[in-house]
Scaffold this active site. Structure first.
Site, PDB file in Angstrom:
ATOM      1  N   GLY A  45       4.927  -3.614  -5.582  1.00 34.20           N
ATOM      2  CA  GLY A  45       3.868  -2.743  -6.081  1.00 34.20           C
ATOM      3  C   GLY A  45       2.959  -2.326  -4.936  1.00 34.20           C
ATOM      4  O   GLY A  45       2.845  -3.037  -3.936  1.00 34.20           O
ATOM      5  N   GLU A 137      -2.037  -4.295  -9.543  1.00 34.19           N
ATOM      6  CA  GLU A 137      -2.234  -2.975  -8.922  1.00 34.19           C
ATOM      7  C   GLU A 137      -3.446  -2.254  -9.509  1.00 34.19           C
ATOM      8  O   GLU A 137      -4.187  -1.583  -8.778  1.00 34.19           O
ATOM      9  CB  GLU A 137      -0.977  -2.113  -9.064  1.00 34.19           C
ATOM     10  CG  GLU A 137       0.299  -2.696  -8.442  1.00 34.19           C
ATOM     11  CD  GLU A 137       0.131  -3.205  -7.016  1.00 34.19           C
ATOM     12  OE1 GLU A 137      -0.697  -2.653  -6.276  1.00 34.19           O
ATOM     13  OE2 GLU A 137       0.816  -4.183  -6.659  1.00 34.19           O
TER      14      GLU A 137
HETATM   15 NI    NI Z   1      -1.873  -6.087  -3.806  1.00 34.00          NI
END
Ligand code: NI
Length: 172
Positions: A45, A137
């Site tokens: 991510g 995220e």
């Molecule tokens: Ni991170």
């Protein structure tokens, strides 16, 4: 094109990011660059502030199985619309905090709404590693790192290690 990843501590990693007004070619190309940067790292991510862009955009691909087809996800303005009471603990890491890992507990399932790469509104439930990753995220988009979920002593210890790491990188 691969982009350099900011390393903690950096003031840009502590900022609240702005919503994306509409999906331009420039933003699509940023998303593609972020996927390339994430896969090359390698990571599962990456959020826009990690490449110095303070916009609400994240990319992820949590496919772990060897040889399984990639499943790149691009999310503009992602929002958690529901979260499970059930929790899950994962050992998390971050491309902006290399080589440091710690257990973080978060809701096991989250329902998300976002705008995809084509500008379409999407809604989906995520669980397992996908749920953990997307919450990590989204935290980035709110100026929050996984170490902000830890106690102050552990957090300061990791931050000092990163300051040392950055000094060494600057000398290399
Ligand atoms: Ni991170």
């Amino acid at each position: 094109m691969k982009r350099p990843i900011l390393i903690h501590p950096d003031p840009r990693l502590k900022k609240m990011c702005d919503p994306v007004p509409d999906i331009s070619d420039e933003l699509r190309s940023l998303a593609d660059d972020m996927l390339e940067t994430m896969y090359a790292a390698p990571g599962i991510g990456l959020a826009a502030p990690q490449v110095g862009v303070l916009s609400r955009l994240l990319v992820m691909d949590c496919v772990k199985e060897e040889g399984a087809p990639p499943q790149p996800m691009v999310m503009f303005n992602p929002e958690i619309v529901a979260a499970s009471d059930a929790l899950n603990t994962y050992e998390e890491g971050c491309l902006s905090i290399p080589e440091q890992f710690a257990d973080v507990t978060r809701p096991a399932e989250v329902e998300l709404r976002w705008i995809d790469r084509n500008g379409e509104e999407r809604q989906q439930v995520f669980d397992g590693l996908w749920a953990t990753c997307v919450q990590h995220e989204i935290d980035h988009l709110n100026g929050k790192l996984f170490i902000d979920h830890l106690g102050p002593i552990r957090r300061q210890m990791i931050t000092r290690k990163m300051q040392k790491y950055k000094r060494e990188q600057a000398r290399a």
